[in-house]
Design a protein around this motif. Structure first.
Motif, PDB file in Angstrom:
ATOM      1  N   THR A  59       7.904  -9.977  10.506  1.00 43.89           N
ATOM      2  CA  THR A  59       8.261  -9.474   8.916  1.00 43.89           C
ATOM      3  C   THR A  59       7.439  -8.381   8.561  1.00 43.89           C
ATOM      4  OG1 THR A  59       9.336 -11.878   8.524  1.00 43.89           O
ATOM      5  CG2 THR A  59       8.550 -10.504   6.582  1.00 43.89           C
ATOM      6  N   PHE A  60       6.047  -8.847   8.910  1.00 49.62           N
ATOM      7  CA  PHE A  60       5.049  -7.642   8.310  1.00 49.62           C
ATOM      8  C   PHE A  60       5.251  -6.436   9.357  1.00 49.62           C
ATOM      9  CE2 PHE A  60       3.388 -11.426   6.040  1.00 49.62           C
ATOM     10  CZ  PHE A  60       3.530 -10.665   4.742  1.00 49.62           C
ATOM     11  N   LEU A  61       5.420  -6.663  10.675  1.00 44.99           N
ATOM     12  CA  LEU A  61       5.574  -5.574  11.673  1.00 44.99           C
ATOM     13  C   LEU A  61       6.624  -4.568  11.252  1.00 44.99           C
ATOM     14  CD1 LEU A  61       4.549  -7.019  14.965  1.00 44.99           C
ATOM     15  CD2 LEU A  61       2.997  -5.622  13.238  1.00 44.99           C
ATOM     16  N   LYS A  62       7.713  -5.178  10.905  1.00 44.12           N
ATOM     17  CA  LYS A  62       9.253  -4.450  10.608  1.00 44.12           C
ATOM     18  C   LYS A  62       8.681  -3.741   9.103  1.00 44.12           C
ATOM     19  CE  LYS A  62      12.568  -6.083  12.945  1.00 44.12           C
ATOM     20  NZ  LYS A  62      14.182  -6.994  13.353  1.00 44.12           N
ATOM     21  N   ALA A  63       8.138  -4.843   8.128  1.00 42.91           N
ATOM     22  CA  ALA A  63       7.901  -3.938   7.099  1.00 42.91           C
ATOM     23  C   ALA A  63       7.134  -2.683   7.116  1.00 42.91           C
ATOM     24  CB  ALA A  63       7.109  -5.044   6.207  1.00 42.91           C
ATOM     25  N   TYR A  64       5.952  -2.863   7.923  1.00 40.89           N
ATOM     26  CA  TYR A  64       5.027  -1.463   8.150  1.00 40.89           C
ATOM     27  C   TYR A  64       5.923  -0.439   8.744  1.00 40.89           C
ATOM     28  CZ  TYR A  64       1.065   1.154   9.406  1.00 40.89           C
ATOM     29  OH  TYR A  64       0.194   2.062   9.492  1.00 40.89           O
ATOM     30  N   SER A  65       6.816  -0.801   9.613  1.00 41.44           N
ATOM     31  CA  SER A  65       7.740   0.237  10.290  1.00 41.44           C
ATOM     32  C   SER A  65       8.751   0.854   9.250  1.00 41.44           C
ATOM     33  CB  SER A  65       8.401  -0.360  11.601  1.00 41.44           C
ATOM     34  OG  SER A  65       7.456  -0.817  12.539  1.00 41.44           O
ATOM     35  N   HIS A  66       9.100   0.097   8.374  1.00 42.62           N
ATOM     36  CA  HIS A  66      10.254   0.534   7.499  1.00 42.62           C
ATOM     37  C   HIS A  66       9.758   0.987   6.245  1.00 42.62           C
ATOM     38  CE1 HIS A  66      13.467   0.072  10.620  1.00 42.62           C
ATOM     39  NE2 HIS A  66      12.696  -0.949  10.914  1.00 42.62           N
ATOM     40  N   LEU A  67       8.446   0.861   5.784  1.00 41.41           N
ATOM     41  CA  LEU A  67       7.536   1.246   4.571  1.00 41.41           C
ATOM     42  C   LEU A  67       8.375   2.277   3.951  1.00 41.41           C
ATOM     43  CD1 LEU A  67       3.755   0.945   4.238  1.00 41.41           C
ATOM     44  CD2 LEU A  67       5.718  -0.491   3.058  1.00 41.41           C
ATOM     45  N   ASP A  68       8.812   3.430   4.874  1.00 45.03           N
ATOM     46  CA  ASP A  68       9.391   4.605   4.117  1.00 45.03           C
ATOM     47  C   ASP A  68      10.719   4.282   3.499  1.00 45.03           C
ATOM     48  OD1 ASP A  68       7.204   6.191   4.405  1.00 45.03           O
ATOM     49  OD2 ASP A  68       7.989   7.062   6.616  1.00 45.03           O
ATOM     50  N   ASP A  69      11.301   3.220   4.048  1.00 48.30           N
ATOM     51  CA  ASP A  69      12.721   2.994   3.499  1.00 48.30           C
ATOM     52  C   ASP A  69      12.617   2.104   2.187  1.00 48.30           C
ATOM     53  OD1 ASP A  69      13.555   3.975   5.846  1.00 48.30           O
ATOM     54  OD2 ASP A  69      13.843   2.001   6.831  1.00 48.30           O
ATOM     55  N   PHE A  70      11.653   1.702   1.964  1.00 47.24           N
ATOM     56  CA  PHE A  70      11.384   1.033   0.656  1.00 47.24           C
ATOM     57  C   PHE A  70      11.281   1.797  -0.556  1.00 47.24           C
ATOM     58  CE2 PHE A  70       8.913  -1.205  -2.674  1.00 47.24           C
ATOM     59  CZ  PHE A  70       9.922  -2.006  -3.160  1.00 47.24           C
ATOM     60  N   GLN A  71      12.447   1.697  -1.017  1.00 47.61           N
ATOM     61  CA  GLN A  71      12.498   2.858  -2.247  1.00 47.61           C
ATOM     62  C   GLN A  71      11.824   2.305  -3.552  1.00 47.61           C
ATOM     63  OE1 GLN A  71      13.444   5.991  -1.590  1.00 47.61           O
ATOM     64  NE2 GLN A  71      13.625   5.428   0.473  1.00 47.61           N
ATOM     65  N   GLY A  72      11.809   1.119  -3.754  1.00 50.30           N
ATOM     66  CA  GLY A  72      10.977   0.659  -5.092  1.00 50.30           C
ATOM     67  C   GLY A  72      12.292   0.162  -6.102  1.00 50.30           C
ATOM     68  N   ASN A  73      13.582   0.150  -5.268  1.00 51.56           N
ATOM     69  CA  ASN A  73      14.660  -0.440  -6.320  1.00 51.56           C
ATOM     70  C   ASN A  73      14.760  -1.992  -6.722  1.00 51.56           C
ATOM     71  OD1 ASN A  73      15.945   2.387  -6.237  1.00 51.56           O
ATOM     72  ND2 ASN A  73      16.778   1.620  -4.363  1.00 51.56           N
ATOM     73  N   SER A  74      13.962  -2.436  -5.760  1.00 57.28           N
ATOM     74  CA  SER A  74      13.488  -3.944  -6.043  1.00 57.28           C
ATOM     75  C   SER A  74      12.332  -4.249  -6.064  1.00 57.28           C
ATOM     76  CB  SER A  74      14.384  -4.963  -4.904  1.00 57.28           C
ATOM     77  OG  SER A  74      13.754  -4.742  -3.650  1.00 57.28           O
ATOM     78  N   LYS A  75      11.551  -5.396  -6.296  1.00 54.54           N
ATOM     79  CA  LYS A  75      10.170  -5.876  -5.920  1.00 54.54           C
ATOM     80  C   LYS A  75       9.973  -5.754  -4.478  1.00 54.54           C
ATOM     81  CE  LYS A  75       9.671  -9.203  -9.709  1.00 54.54           C
ATOM     82  NZ  LYS A  75       9.917 -10.557  -9.850  1.00 54.54           N
ATOM     83  N   PHE A  76       8.631  -5.276  -4.028  1.00 52.43           N
ATOM     84  CA  PHE A  76       8.573  -5.397  -2.633  1.00 52.43           C
ATOM     85  C   PHE A  76       8.513  -6.802  -2.178  1.00 52.43           C
ATOM     86  CE2 PHE A  76       5.206  -5.777   0.658  1.00 52.43           C
ATOM     87  CZ  PHE A  76       5.758  -4.760   1.438  1.00 52.43           C
ATOM     88  N   TYR A  77       8.169  -7.700  -2.813  1.00 50.77           N
ATOM     89  CA  TYR A  77       8.364  -9.153  -2.360  1.00 50.77           C
ATOM     90  C   TYR A  77       9.905  -9.444  -1.871  1.00 50.77           C
ATOM     91  CZ  TYR A  77       8.192 -13.984  -1.436  1.00 50.77           C
ATOM     92  OH  TYR A  77       7.962 -15.372  -0.649  1.00 50.77           O
ATOM     93  N   THR A  78      10.741  -8.972  -2.739  1.00 54.44           N
ATOM     94  CA  THR A  78      12.060  -9.411  -2.593  1.00 54.44           C
ATOM     95  C   THR A  78      12.725  -8.587  -1.380  1.00 54.44           C
ATOM     96  OG1 THR A  78      12.387  -9.494  -4.997  1.00 54.44           O
ATOM     97  CG2 THR A  78      14.614  -9.286  -3.808  1.00 54.44           C
ATOM     98  N   TRP A  79      11.990  -7.340  -1.189  1.00 53.07           N
ATOM     99  CA  TRP A  79      12.387  -6.589   0.027  1.00 53.07           C
ATOM    100  C   TRP A  79      11.833  -7.356   1.218  1.00 53.07           C
ATOM    101  CZ3 TRP A  79       9.320  -3.261   3.145  1.00 53.07           C
ATOM    102  CH2 TRP A  79      10.031  -2.463   4.213  1.00 53.07           C
ATOM    103  N   LEU A  80      10.814  -7.739   1.248  1.00 48.13           N
ATOM    104  CA  LEU A  80      10.146  -8.491   2.347  1.00 48.13           C
ATOM    105  C   LEU A  80      10.785  -9.764   2.519  1.00 48.13           C
ATOM    106  CD1 LEU A  80       7.272  -8.038   3.617  1.00 48.13           C
ATOM    107  CD2 LEU A  80       6.099  -9.499   2.023  1.00 48.13           C
TER     108      LEU A  80
END
Lengths: 207, 89
Positions: A59-80
């Motif tokens: 989960t955390f490795l993918k989150a790190y790899s895909h951080l740029d895809d997180f646009q802030g449309n939801s809470k970070f935790y929801t994305w995680l």
């Protein structure tokens, strides 16, 4: 990772912005802040410590790899949570592919939505048990649910995602989430009632 | 007057406070007049409360250490460096 925990109040948005800009400490702070909840969720879904650890790391490795895809449309935790639940479900499917109920089993009709255990509870049942005992009671109750109900309950009522977020994370319709959630809640209520009912009450006093 | 079965179908939205006001007062009336449904409503609400109050326990130290190592390795790889001193030191 304790050395990297900031003493400042936790500001998810600021940390995510910093992490996206390449700040490794900010990302580590996010990991430290959410690792407990991700691990708990992974354990509850997979029911297996080893799988839960894999899910935690992935989960955390993918989150790190895909951080740029997180646009802030939801809470970070929801994305995680969405990343974690996908990882956990993959593990579960892999282990259970040939022996138990698939996660996308057809939902049952409303006929099974009945309340059988009708009894008032002790005033503060939580106070009658130690933290560990209570935690065991609750975990056992959650584990007893079918995976399809359990996953919805964990996301909605433990991780506190909205109905819409839960539906999105599990790729289910809103009505499927609501229907499964009702069954999960009623089944857990029954199980906890057996544990928390006021002692000495006539079981049929309200019938 | 709602039936007990109709009440159960509405219980989720009622507990999540997403029921529209007209239906909400019908549900409240039913709950106040039907002892069984009052108990079901009260104990389901308390079921949710007890789960929401459950704190996630600490990740075991060895599991956490392996997580930290994996994350540091990933970060180092991304930044084109070899894993070095622990983050934050």
């Amino acid at each position: 990772m304790s050395s990297s925990i900031s003493t400042l109040p936790f500001d998810e948005t600021a940390l995510v912005t910093q992490a996206k800009a390449g700040d490794a400490v900010a990302f580590s702070d996010l990991v430290s802040h959410y690792e407990r909840r991700v691990f708990r969720m992974a354990k509850q879904i997979t029911q297996n410590e080893e799988d839960a650890e894999d899910v935690l790391q992935e989960t955390f490795l993918k989150a790190y790899s895909h951080l740029d895809d997180f646009q802030g449309n939801s809470k970070f935790y929801t994305w995680l949570v969405r990343i974690a639940v996908n990882e956990a479900l993959m593990k579960l499917r892999k282990r259970r592919s040939d022996k138990t109920v698939p996660l996308d089993e057809p939902i049952e009709t409303g006929e099974d939505t009945v309340a059988r255990e009708i009894a008032v509870w002790e005033d503060d049942p939580e106070q009658l048990y130690s933290r560990d005992e209570l935690s065991e009671i609750l975990n056992e109750a959650v584990q007893s649910l079918k995976p399809a109900y359990r996953t919805v309950f964990i996301l909605r009522d433990i991780e506190e995602l909205s109905i819409e977020e839960t539906a999105q994370a599990l790729n289910l319709s809103i009505s499927a989430v609501k229907s499964r959630l009702l069954r999960a809640r009623l089944q857990l209520r029954e199980k906890l009632t057996r544990q928390f009912r006021r002692k000495g009450d006539d079981a049929f006093a309200y019938l | 007057m709602l039936t007990c079965k109709q009440f159960l179908q509405e219980l989720n939205d009622f507990l999540d406070e997403s029921t529209d006001p007209g239906l909400r007062s019908e549900i409240e009336r039913h709950v106040n007049e039907c002892p069984n449904c009052w108990v079901v409503c009260d104990t389901t609400r308390r079921t949710l409360k007890v789960f929401k109050g459950m704190e996630a326990q600490a990740v075991p130290a060895d599991v956490q250490q392996r997580l930290v190592s994996a994350v540091q390795k990933k970060i180092a790889a991304r930044q084109g460096k070899r894993p070095a001193a622990p983050i934050g030191q």
